[in-house]
Write a protein that holds these residues in place. Structure first.
Motif, PDB file in Angstrom:
ATOM      1  N   TYR B 115      -0.357  -1.185 -22.948  1.00 15.34           N
ATOM      2  CA  TYR B 115      -1.271  -0.857 -21.850  1.00 15.34           C
ATOM      3  C   TYR B 115      -0.675   0.295 -21.067  1.00 15.34           C
ATOM      4  O   TYR B 115       0.484   0.255 -20.656  1.00 15.34           O
ATOM      5  CB  TYR B 115      -1.475  -2.066 -20.929  1.00 15.34           C
ATOM      6  CG  TYR B 115      -2.297  -1.753 -19.709  1.00 15.34           C
ATOM      7  CD1 TYR B 115      -3.679  -1.582 -19.799  1.00 15.34           C
ATOM      8  CD2 TYR B 115      -1.708  -1.604 -18.459  1.00 15.34           C
ATOM      9  CE1 TYR B 115      -4.447  -1.278 -18.689  1.00 15.34           C
ATOM     10  CE2 TYR B 115      -2.466  -1.302 -17.342  1.00 15.34           C
ATOM     11  CZ  TYR B 115      -3.830  -1.144 -17.458  1.00 15.34           C
ATOM     12  OH  TYR B 115      -4.590  -0.835 -16.358  1.00 15.34           O
ATOM     13  N   PHE B 250      -0.862 -11.646 -22.082  1.00 17.49           N
ATOM     14  CA  PHE B 250      -1.603 -10.438 -21.754  1.00 17.49           C
ATOM     15  C   PHE B 250      -3.078 -10.650 -22.027  1.00 17.49           C
ATOM     16  O   PHE B 250      -3.463 -11.181 -23.057  1.00 17.49           O
ATOM     17  CB  PHE B 250      -1.102  -9.243 -22.570  1.00 17.49           C
ATOM     18  CG  PHE B 250      -1.722  -7.939 -22.138  1.00 17.49           C
ATOM     19  CD1 PHE B 250      -1.159  -7.194 -21.116  1.00 17.49           C
ATOM     20  CD2 PHE B 250      -2.875  -7.455 -22.739  1.00 17.49           C
ATOM     21  CE1 PHE B 250      -1.722  -6.009 -20.693  1.00 17.49           C
ATOM     22  CE2 PHE B 250      -3.457  -6.261 -22.316  1.00 17.49           C
ATOM     23  CZ  PHE B 250      -2.867  -5.538 -21.294  1.00 17.49           C
ATOM     24  N   ALA B 251      -3.899 -10.276 -21.066  1.00 18.00           N
ATOM     25  CA  ALA B 251      -5.344 -10.260 -21.274  1.00 18.00           C
ATOM     26  C   ALA B 251      -5.825  -8.898 -20.816  1.00 18.00           C
ATOM     27  O   ALA B 251      -5.433  -8.436 -19.740  1.00 18.00           O
ATOM     28  CB  ALA B 251      -6.004 -11.364 -20.456  1.00 18.00           C
ATOM     29  N   ALA B 252      -6.617  -8.241 -21.650  1.00 17.29           N
ATOM     30  CA  ALA B 252      -7.039  -6.885 -21.320  1.00 17.29           C
ATOM     31  C   ALA B 252      -7.854  -6.902 -20.027  1.00 17.29           C
ATOM     32  O   ALA B 252      -8.698  -7.772 -19.842  1.00 17.29           O
ATOM     33  CB  ALA B 252      -7.864  -6.306 -22.462  1.00 17.29           C
ATOM     34  N   PRO B 253      -7.594  -5.961 -19.106  1.00 16.72           N
ATOM     35  CA  PRO B 253      -8.401  -5.874 -17.888  1.00 16.72           C
ATOM     36  C   PRO B 253      -9.874  -5.655 -18.240  1.00 16.72           C
ATOM     37  O   PRO B 253     -10.188  -5.041 -19.268  1.00 16.72           O
ATOM     38  CB  PRO B 253      -7.833  -4.660 -17.162  1.00 16.72           C
ATOM     39  CG  PRO B 253      -6.527  -4.398 -17.773  1.00 16.72           C
ATOM     40  CD  PRO B 253      -6.568  -4.926 -19.158  1.00 16.72           C
TER      41      PRO B 253
END
Lengths: 295, 405
Positions: B115, B250-253
């Motif tokens: 990211y 982690f989770a994508a925004p």
């Protein structure tokens, strides 16, 4: 309106020639000083001007939304359209290199030199307050004004951002999304750190103000210190002295927007400010306590 | 008088801690390289989090991160700060910090994400279906523990360490340096230096924590600079505790662009290469492993040179670097005097101060002309790109490569 007028009432008429501390005198002096600082027209204009920065920035970004230019810009500007909270950070980021040092220069440079140039300093010194305490009152009043300037930017930015872009969950620099409430706390932390990291420059400005009777000179010198410090910070040959530079840790407020805030980094930035405050506060005291006041 | 005292006190408060921290580690029992290597091999990887400072003094032009944001390209030169978290198994996060930006790499088992806060781009790396099945299978195997016959085949840590040292002994001298302190922890220092003089690498120094046997610092010294290491990667602050779960996930925004990259499972022949390299005691050395087509390896040990043929650099860059370099130094700046001034600061050989991150311009900045082709020389590694599409890479001086071309 001079200081002598303001204080004429509360101060006992038989003020001793060699000032000795009287109970309540310092608090009264601080109150009158704050009234004076916030009553000055140029200071009010300065606060309004600073408050206009986030308003303008917000409107420009709102209008440019959806065009090819949206999503561009330095630092945090590109993120504002996604989340109004970032307008606070972006506005502080834009004001930090020049506008805030200028504000500090004007406020702190005027503190002593302004009184000296208008001829009110010697009347002020007849008050039953020691010179060191008088200097401290001046310093506190300047700090309050600078804090008010930072808060003005932050609050106007928050309101503008909330109205134009809405407040939603905050995406940190690390890519993690945190709830809007926690995000608000982070942004408040950014504001607090920015305000705290300006204290060193206030002390420098106050020192310059004790050196001269020309307020403009002290103001300009303060701004020059901030700019020279920023320039030195970009020279890789001077990497050794970078950690001690006045402006080196200013951008560390970004630490507040990382996944795990490293308090050591923020603490180091504040320690450097404390060091500048100690050195230049002592210099200002050394100068002011012994200076011959002729005007 | 008072200001002087205050200044002295402040200076003391800021200068004393580093001086105290630089004191060497006392009281560590002496170890031989073999004992140290055995301890490291026997140690289980531990969960940790900390700050790592990476400094490269390769002699390449420095790229200011203020212009690019946190970007891995900044690792080519200068100093970068990284934060590292790992649970000691298969979950970790590394964040490259910029002034007001961050570049994160998160690995969670078979998946990984990068990211970049500058352009808000997420790249999601995942294994293909076959790869995921294989990963789950291996993980299950690992959980059950090695089956008895495999366990019998596995070398003990002492054997593995001595095998590794034997292998290193072929081309290098391994010795111990005085113990030191890294990130406030006592550490042993292992020094590996080439036996021959032909390499750019002077020595490699690894500092290993005396308690957890985790490597804390790696320094690579070039033969060209005896004062400072050319590459240094070390903890400035480390904590041995399991990081928070939120850090390792982690989770994508929601508003970020996500690019998916599927990594295919390498086929059996590719897998054979690391197997051979892991067993250096076998009569068949790594040089017997099959090489991809167009790749030849000459020399041994530290002086190994890899030659790759059939690469069209110009096509990769999509532009003519010489034209790029010329363009940048010939642009007109206001007055003639200013142009002359710029000319004085631009070296004659076509190099120019590169703030523009255009790939072609970057290439022009990095390379210099030689009769045999474009040369990228740094303190540790030299690359020669010949006009006929061959690329020679080695930790040797440019003259050696030019002689081989």
């Amino acid at each position: 309106m001079s200081r002598a007028d303001v204080l004429a009432g509360p101060v006992p008429p038989a003020a001793p020639a060699a000032p000795a501390a009287l109970p309540g005198a310092v608090a009264r002096l601080l109150r009158s000083e704050l009234r004076l600082v916030f009553g000055r027209r140029r200071n009010v204009a300065l606060l309004s001007g600073l408050a206009a920065v986030p308003l303008l920035l917000g409107i420009v970004l709102y209008v440019a939304q959806g065009t090819a230019l949206s999503g561009q810009g330095p630092g945090f500007v590109a993120r504002v359209t996604g989340n109004g909270l970032f307008l606070v950070v972006a506005a502080l980021f834009m004001c930090l290199p020049f506008l805030l040092p200028l504000t500090i220069g004007i406020a702190s440079g005027d503190a002593i030199a302004g009184e000296a140039s208008s001829g009110t300093l010697r009347y002020l010194l007849t008050l039953p307050v020691r010179r060191g305490r008088l200097l401290a009152v001046k310093a506190v009043a300047t700090l309050v004004f600078v804090t008010a300037a930072v808060l003005a930017i932050a609050l106007v930015a928050l309101a503008t951002g909330a109205v134009l872009f809405g407040v939603s969950d905050l995406t940190l620099l690390s890519g993690t999304t945190i709830p809007a409430g926690a995000g608000l706390a982070r942004v408040a932390g950014v504001t607090a750190y920015v305000a705290a990291s300006l204290t060193g420059l206030v002390a420098v400005g106050l020192f310059f103000s004790t050196l001269t009777e020309v307020p403009v000179g002290a103001m300009a010198a303060t701004v020059v210190v901030a700019i020279v410090s920023a320039v030195l910070d970009t020279l890789p040959q001077l990497a050794v002295i970078h950690p001690g530079l006045l402006t080196h840790h200013w951008l560390d407020f970004a630490e507040m927007l990382r996944l795990e805030v490293d308090w050591g980094v923020l603490g180091q930035g504040l320690a450097v400010q404390a060091a500048w405050v100690a050195v230049f506060g002592a210099l200002a005291w050394g100068r002011f306590a012994t200076a011959d006041v002729t005007s | 008088m008072v200001p002087g005292v205050v200044a002295a006190a402040v200076a003391g408060a800021f200068l004393a801690p580093p001086l105290l921290a630089n004191a060497g580690a006392e009281g560590l029992p002496d170890l031989t390289p073999a004992e140290l290597a055995a301890n490291v091999a026997a140690a289980e990887s531990v969960p940790l989090s900390g700050t790592v400072v990476y400094t490269a003094r390769l002699g390449l032009p420095e790229i200011p991160t203020a212009l690019t944001g946190a970007n891995p390209i900044a690792l080519l030169g200068g100093s970068s700060t990284l934060r590292v978290w790992t649970d000691g198994e298969d979950r970790s996060r590394v964040a490259l910090l910029g002034d007001t930006s961050e570049y994160s790499v998160v690995r969670d088992g078979p998946e990984a994400w990068t990211y970049s806060s500058t352009d808000e781009e997420v790249v999601h790396y995942a294994l293909d279906a076959a790869g995921q099945a294989r990963y789950a299978e291996l993980e299950a195997e690992l959980r059950e523990g090695p089956s008895p016959d495999v366990a019998a085949d596995l070398p003990t840590p002492e054997e593995a360490a001595s095998a590794a040292l034997d292998h290193a002994d072929e081309s290098s001298t391994v010795s111990m340096d005085a113990s030191t302190t890294v990130a406030g922890r006592d550490a042993y220092q292992l020094v590996v230096s080439p036996k021959t003089q032909g390499s750019l690498v002077g020595r490699v120094v690894v500092a290993v924590d005396a308690e957890t046997w985790t490597p804390l610092r790696v320094q690579v010294w070039s033969t060209q600079d005896a004062e400072t290491p050319a590459l240094e990667l070390g903890f400035t602050d480390v904590t041995f505790a399991t990081p928070d779960d939120a850090v390792l996930a982690f989770a994508a925004p929601a508003d970020a662009a996500v690019r998916d990259v599927i990594i295919p499972l390498p086929d059996e022949t590719d897998l054979a290469v690391p197997d051979a390299a892991e067993a250096p005691t076998d009569a068949t050395g790594p040089e017997d492993a099959p090489l991809p087509e167009g790749v030849t390896v000459t020399g041994t040990g530290w002086e190994t040179v890899v030659e790759i043929s059939g690469i069209d650099v110009q096509a990769l860059l999509g532009s003519d670097p010489a034209a790029m370099a010329g363009l940048a130094s010939e642009r007109l700046i206001g007055s003639d005097e200013a142009q002359e001034l710029v000319g004085e600061f631009v070296p004659e050989d076509g190099e120019h101060p590169g703030s523009d991150l255009d790939l072609g311009a970057l290439y022009g900045t990095l390379t210099s002309e030689s009769p045999e082709g474009q040369v990228i020389s740094s303190a540790l590694l030299t690359v020669l790109l010949t006009p006929d599409g061959r690329v020679l890479v080695g930790a040797v001086p440019a003259e050696t490569l030019r002689g081989m071309a």
